[in-house]
Design a protein around this motif. Structure first.
Motif, PDB file in Angstrom:
ATOM      1  N   TYR A 115      39.413  50.918  49.029  1.00 22.92           N
ATOM      2  CA  TYR A 115      39.056  52.030  48.159  1.00 22.92           C
ATOM      3  C   TYR A 115      40.215  52.415  47.231  1.00 22.92           C
ATOM      4  CZ  TYR A 115      34.675  52.744  50.649  1.00 22.92           C
ATOM      5  OH  TYR A 115      33.417  52.579  51.173  1.00 22.92           O
ATOM      6  N   GLN A 116      41.458  52.208  47.679  1.00 22.48           N
ATOM      7  CA  GLN A 116      42.593  52.420  46.786  1.00 22.48           C
ATOM      8  C   GLN A 116      42.643  51.334  45.709  1.00 22.48           C
ATOM      9  OE1 GLN A 116      45.923  52.510  49.461  1.00 22.48           O
ATOM     10  NE2 GLN A 116      45.771  54.718  49.819  1.00 22.48           N
ATOM     11  N   TYR A 117      42.298  50.114  46.106  1.00 21.81           N
ATOM     12  CA  TYR A 117      42.341  48.982  45.178  1.00 21.81           C
ATOM     13  C   TYR A 117      41.296  49.116  44.077  1.00 21.81           C
ATOM     14  CZ  TYR A 117      41.777  44.156  43.560  1.00 21.81           C
ATOM     15  OH  TYR A 117      41.658  43.027  42.779  1.00 21.81           O
ATOM     16  N   ILE A 118      40.098  49.558  44.453  1.00 23.80           N
ATOM     17  CA  ILE A 118      39.017  49.598  43.467  1.00 23.80           C
ATOM     18  C   ILE A 118      39.205  50.718  42.453  1.00 23.80           C
ATOM     19  CG2 ILE A 118      37.323  48.595  45.028  1.00 23.80           C
ATOM     20  CD1 ILE A 118      36.236  51.390  45.520  1.00 23.80           C
ATOM     21  N   ARG A 119      40.155  51.610  42.669  1.00 19.54           N
ATOM     22  CA  ARG A 119      40.382  52.685  41.709  1.00 19.54           C
ATOM     23  C   ARG A 119      40.938  52.149  40.393  1.00 19.54           C
ATOM     24  NH1 ARG A 119      43.599  57.538  44.436  1.00 19.54           N
ATOM     25  NH2 ARG A 119      43.246  58.378  42.343  1.00 19.54           N
ATOM     26  N   PHE A 120      41.573  50.981  40.445  1.00 19.22           N
ATOM     27  CA  PHE A 120      42.194  50.466  39.224  1.00 19.22           C
ATOM     28  C   PHE A 120      41.926  48.983  38.980  1.00 19.22           C
ATOM     29  CE2 PHE A 120      45.299  50.336  42.688  1.00 19.22           C
ATOM     30  CZ  PHE A 120      45.599  48.988  42.728  1.00 19.22           C
ATOM     31  N   PHE A 121      41.244  48.287  39.929  1.00 22.57           N
ATOM     32  CA  PHE A 121      41.207  46.828  39.806  1.00 22.57           C
ATOM     33  C   PHE A 121      40.431  46.351  38.578  1.00 22.57           C
ATOM     34  CE2 PHE A 121      37.011  47.202  41.360  1.00 22.57           C
ATOM     35  CZ  PHE A 121      36.365  45.980  41.311  1.00 22.57           C
ATOM     36  N   THR A 122      39.447  47.131  38.099  1.00 20.61           N
ATOM     37  CA  THR A 122      38.726  46.710  36.893  1.00 20.61           C
ATOM     38  C   THR A 122      39.616  46.790  35.658  1.00 20.61           C
ATOM     39  OG1 THR A 122      37.866  48.965  36.657  1.00 20.61           O
ATOM     40  CG2 THR A 122      36.469  47.374  37.785  1.00 20.61           C
ATOM     41  N   LYS A 123      40.599  47.697  35.692  1.00 18.38           N
ATOM     42  CA  LYS A 123      41.492  47.847  34.543  1.00 18.38           C
ATOM     43  C   LYS A 123      42.490  46.699  34.436  1.00 18.38           C
ATOM     44  CE  LYS A 123      40.314  52.011  32.943  1.00 18.38           C
ATOM     45  NZ  LYS A 123      39.958  52.297  31.538  1.00 18.38           N
ATOM     46  N   THR A 124      42.638  45.934  35.508  1.00 15.87           N
ATOM     47  CA  THR A 124      43.588  44.823  35.478  1.00 15.87           C
ATOM     48  C   THR A 124      42.953  43.553  34.897  1.00 15.87           C
ATOM     49  OG1 THR A 124      43.005  44.131  37.727  1.00 15.87           O
ATOM     50  CG2 THR A 124      44.796  45.729  37.478  1.00 15.87           C
ATOM     51  N   ILE A 125      41.666  43.593  34.606  1.00 22.47           N
ATOM     52  CA  ILE A 125      40.987  42.435  34.026  1.00 22.47           C
ATOM     53  C   ILE A 125      41.233  42.439  32.522  1.00 22.47           C
ATOM     54  CG2 ILE A 125      38.777  41.282  33.670  1.00 22.47           C
ATOM     55  CD1 ILE A 125      37.762  42.662  36.189  1.00 22.47           C
ATOM     56  N   CYS A 126      41.917  41.411  32.026  1.00 25.39           N
ATOM     57  CA  CYS A 126      42.241  41.344  30.599  1.00 25.39           C
ATOM     58  C   CYS A 126      41.690  40.085  29.925  1.00 25.39           C
ATOM     59  CB  CYS A 126      43.752  41.398  30.395  1.00 25.39           C
ATOM     60  SG  CYS A 126      44.498  42.944  30.955  1.00 25.39           S
ATOM     61  N   ASP A 127      41.322  39.090  30.718  1.00 25.29           N
ATOM     62  CA  ASP A 127      40.825  37.831  30.144  1.00 25.29           C
ATOM     63  C   ASP A 127      39.316  37.941  29.908  1.00 25.29           C
ATOM     64  OD1 ASP A 127      40.255  35.266  29.380  1.00 25.29           O
ATOM     65  OD2 ASP A 127      41.410  34.304  30.965  1.00 25.29           O
ATOM     66  N   GLY A 128      38.950  38.404  28.706  1.00 24.21           N
ATOM     67  CA  GLY A 128      37.539  38.608  28.394  1.00 24.21           C
ATOM     68  C   GLY A 128      36.744  37.323  28.353  1.00 24.21           C
ATOM     69  N   ARG A 129      37.353  36.242  27.878  1.00 24.42           N
ATOM     70  CA  ARG A 129      36.635  34.959  27.801  1.00 24.42           C
ATOM     71  C   ARG A 129      36.297  34.438  29.196  1.00 24.42           C
ATOM     72  NH1 ARG A 129      36.977  32.320  22.952  1.00 24.42           N
ATOM     73  NH2 ARG A 129      36.906  30.293  23.959  1.00 24.42           N
ATOM     74  N   LYS A 130      37.231  34.603  30.124  1.00 27.71           N
ATOM     75  CA  LYS A 130      36.975  34.163  31.496  1.00 27.71           C
ATOM     76  C   LYS A 130      35.875  35.005  32.132  1.00 27.71           C
ATOM     77  CE  LYS A 130      39.201  33.674  36.030  1.00 27.71           C
ATOM     78  NZ  LYS A 130      40.462  33.833  36.791  1.00 27.71           N
ATOM     79  N   LEU A 131      35.935  36.325  31.958  1.00 28.08           N
ATOM     80  CA  LEU A 131      34.916  37.204  32.535  1.00 28.08           C
ATOM     81  C   LEU A 131      33.548  36.909  31.944  1.00 28.08           C
ATOM     82  CD1 LEU A 131      34.667  39.626  34.509  1.00 28.08           C
ATOM     83  CD2 LEU A 131      34.781  41.117  32.506  1.00 28.08           C
ATOM     84  N   MET A 132      33.495  36.676  30.624  1.00 29.15           N
ATOM     85  CA  MET A 132      32.225  36.353  29.971  1.00 29.15           C
ATOM     86  C   MET A 132      31.675  35.021  30.483  1.00 29.15           C
ATOM     87  SD  MET A 132      30.851  34.305  27.330  1.00 29.15           S
ATOM     88  CE  MET A 132      32.238  33.882  26.285  1.00 29.15           C
ATOM     89  N   SER A 133      32.565  34.051  30.687  1.00 29.68           N
ATOM     90  CA  SER A 133      32.132  32.744  31.194  1.00 29.68           C
ATOM     91  C   SER A 133      31.540  32.865  32.596  1.00 29.68           C
ATOM     92  CB  SER A 133      33.319  31.782  31.199  1.00 29.68           C
ATOM     93  OG  SER A 133      32.961  30.551  31.756  1.00 29.68           O
ATOM     94  N   ILE A 134      32.146  33.716  33.429  1.00 26.14           N
ATOM     95  CA  ILE A 134      31.604  33.932  34.781  1.00 26.14           C
ATOM     96  C   ILE A 134      30.248  34.620  34.694  1.00 26.14           C
ATOM     97  CG2 ILE A 134      31.971  35.124  36.970  1.00 26.14           C
ATOM     98  CD1 ILE A 134      34.976  34.844  36.498  1.00 26.14           C
ATOM     99  N   ALA A 135      30.153  35.654  33.851  1.00 28.54           N
ATOM    100  CA  ALA A 135      28.928  36.457  33.772  1.00 28.54           C
ATOM    101  C   ALA A 135      27.738  35.636  33.305  1.00 28.54           C
ATOM    102  CB  ALA A 135      29.153  37.655  32.849  1.00 28.54           C
ATOM    103  N   PHE A 136      27.938  34.802  32.273  1.00 26.46           N
ATOM    104  CA  PHE A 136      26.820  34.083  31.671  1.00 26.46           C
ATOM    105  C   PHE A 136      26.799  32.601  32.013  1.00 26.46           C
ATOM    106  CE2 PHE A 136      27.583  37.740  28.859  1.00 26.46           C
ATOM    107  CZ  PHE A 136      26.331  38.337  28.918  1.00 26.46           C
TER     108      PHE A 136
END
Length: 533
Positions: free
Chosen positions: A453-474
């Motif tokens: 629960y401490q980790y999830i308070r900020f872990f989404t903010k540490t995601i900076c590679d948009g191309r990688k996240l988009m590739s995973i999503a789609f």
């Protein structure tokens, strides 16, 4: 009689002949006058002819000299053109070389940021090891303190400054969050390095996408447009694209002057939700400079948009979360009427009708659907979370309700919204799954629910590679048919509605029991203390 007629005709001809003679005489006089003028002009020309001939010769001589000068200038011009061509060639070569060197410098800076980020992550990992000796722990702590004191603007040491990390991005969001805890400050430092690395690489990664958008022309629904929206819309094209999507999807209900008529209704009567709207206005996007100040120009616009929407959709009125949706629309579309219709598009077309109701039934249903799909797509992660007894809805409920506002960095947030406005709620499911897939290995290392629960308070903010996240999503999350989502929603809706009915019955029974208990207390004999009271 014939003779008389002939005599009259002869008299007329005599008169006509007389007139002709007079006319001939007049012409002869004119001709004589012209002859005299010609003679005078001839005499004058004869006197001036030698001067004219001399002047003509002088002009011809000057023309010859000018021709010679022209030939000389042509020769000189050819030489200069040759020189200019050579200089241009040299300049082009030097410019290309400079561009290549700047690109190489950018890549080296990005690589340096990656190395520095990995170094800091290694320090943080070492700091968290439970069996680290006291001596080594002190060494790691010292290295972390030293790292936190590094100046983030190392590029000032060289004359070329490339892609510095500004305090605010183009949309007014804080680039790096301000954490108070020392451990979180280290994470903020790591995040700043990741953002800087992304900015340095953006020129090379985003250029082909920008060219595709520039060549797209008029927008029409197509698979190419869908693919481009999933990759993200360049900032310069985003307002136009969002306006087109909203207008295209609302062309059946959108009418000119409707928004202004709602504003007049707001002036004439106070909506029951107006007090709640006022409370939420100054809690909207606290990390954005356009909403931080109470005197911001966007605050009154946001107020009018929310009040107009509360009259537009009385079944919803106002629900917490709508303020953040409207605020994002205002940041991109700027005009409050466009932001209003964007909010209508989200609630009418993209989300279930009761998503923002008082009971939030649609939101509750989607949480159960997401839990099912997560267990299918990421079974190892789901088993780990179940072992830790984690309730994911505490995290993901807000993601779905406000479409990741305040959860993702702004660059990723607007990429999600680009696809979401066109495709709908399925995009939220895809990105929510992708976020957990992106951080799966880090989450699997967590062995305590409090740490999670401490980790999830900020872990989404540490995601900076948009191309990688988009590739995973789609890519990685395929297949993801809309029919599957609809079927799961129908199943879980029945369950949620049954649970709500049961809960209402329990509440009604409890109220009834409390009322009966209070009545029995009033009817029974009073104690001495009660009588004194």
């Amino acid at each position: 009689m014939e003779k008389k007629d002939l005599e009259q005709e002869a008299a007329l001809k005599e008169e006509h002949l007389k007139e002709l003679r007079e006319h001939v005489q007049l012409l002869m006089d004119k001709n004589e006058a012209k002859q005299q003028v010609i003679l005078k002009l001839t005499e004058q020309l004869t006197r001036e002819l030698p001067d004219s001939v001399t002047e003509a010769d002088s002009i011809m001589t000057e023309i010859e000299h000018l021709k010679d000068d022209l030939e000389a200038y042509k020769t000189q011009n050819q030489f200069l053109n040759s020189e200019v061509h050579q200089v241009s060639k040299i300049w082009s070569t030097v410019a290309q070389r400079e561009k290549n060197l700047l690109m190489k410098c950018t890549q080296l800076q990005a690589h340096n940021c990656q190395i520095e980020s990995k170094y800091l992550m290694s320090l943080r990992t070492l700091q968290g090891l439970p069996d680290l000796s006291k001596e080594h722990r002190a060494l790691v702590t010292g290295l972390i303190e030293e790292a936190l004191q590094w100046d983030m603007k190392e590029e000032t040491l060289i004359p070329i400054q490339l892609s510095p990390v500004n305090q605010y991005d183009d949309y007014g969001f804080l680039t790096v969050p301000e954490y108070e805890a020392a451990d979180w400050k280290l994470l903020a430092k790591i995040q700043a390095l990741e953002i800087k690395c992304t900015n340095l690489n953006k020129e090379t990664t985003e250029k082909p996408l920008s060219e595709r958008w520039n060549n797209l022309g008029e927008l029409t629904p197509s698979s190419e447009l869908k693919s481009l929206l999933r990759c993200g819309v360049p900032a310069m094209h985003r307002p136009r694209v969002w306006r087109w999507i909203i207008s295209h999807r609302l062309k059946q209900i959108r009418s000119a002057g409707h928004y202004h008529s709602l504003l007049k209704k707001c002036e004439n009567a106070e909506h029951p939700a107006s007090q709640q709207i006022e409370l939420d206005l100054h809690r909207t996007l606290p990390n954005n400079r356009h909403f931080m100040s109470p005197t911001s120009q966007l605050i009154p616009k946001l107020r009018r948009v929310l009040l107009a929407f509360s009259w537009q959709n009385p079944t919803i009125g106002y629900c917490q979360g709508l303020n953040r949706l409207a605020a994002i629309a205002l940041l991109i579309l700027e005009e409050e009427e466009e932001a209003f219709w964007c909010l209508v598009h989200i609630t009418n077309n993209l989300m279930p009708h009761d998503y923002y109701s008082n009971s939030l039934i649609g939101s509750q249903v989607d949480q159960k659907v997401f839990k099912d799909i997560l267990s299918e797509k990421l079974p190892r992660l789901t088993a780990h979370l179940d072992q830790l007894q984690i309730d994911l809805s505490l995290v993901t409920f807000n993601w779905f309700l406000v479409v990741f506002v305040d959860s993702l960095v702004s660059d990723l947030l607007f990429r999600v919204w680009d696809a979401f406005l066109y495709e709908g709620a399925k995009v939220i499911f895809r990105y929510a799954l992708a976020i957990f897939k992106y951080n799966e290995e880090a989450i699997l290392k967590i062995q305590d629910n409090l740490e999670f629960y401490q980790y999830i308070r900020f872990f989404t903010k540490t995601i900076c590679d948009g191309r990688k996240l988009m590739s995973i999503a789609f890519g990685d999350m395929n297949p993801f048919p809309m029919k599957l989502l609809q079927n799961r929603r129908e199943v879980h809706r029945l369950k949620v509605e049954a649970e709500l009915r049961e809960l209402e019955q329990l509440k009604a029974q409890y109220v009834k029991e409390q009322a009966e208990h209070a009545a029995s207390q009033l009817d029974g004999p009073a104690s001495e203390e009660e009588e004194e009271m």
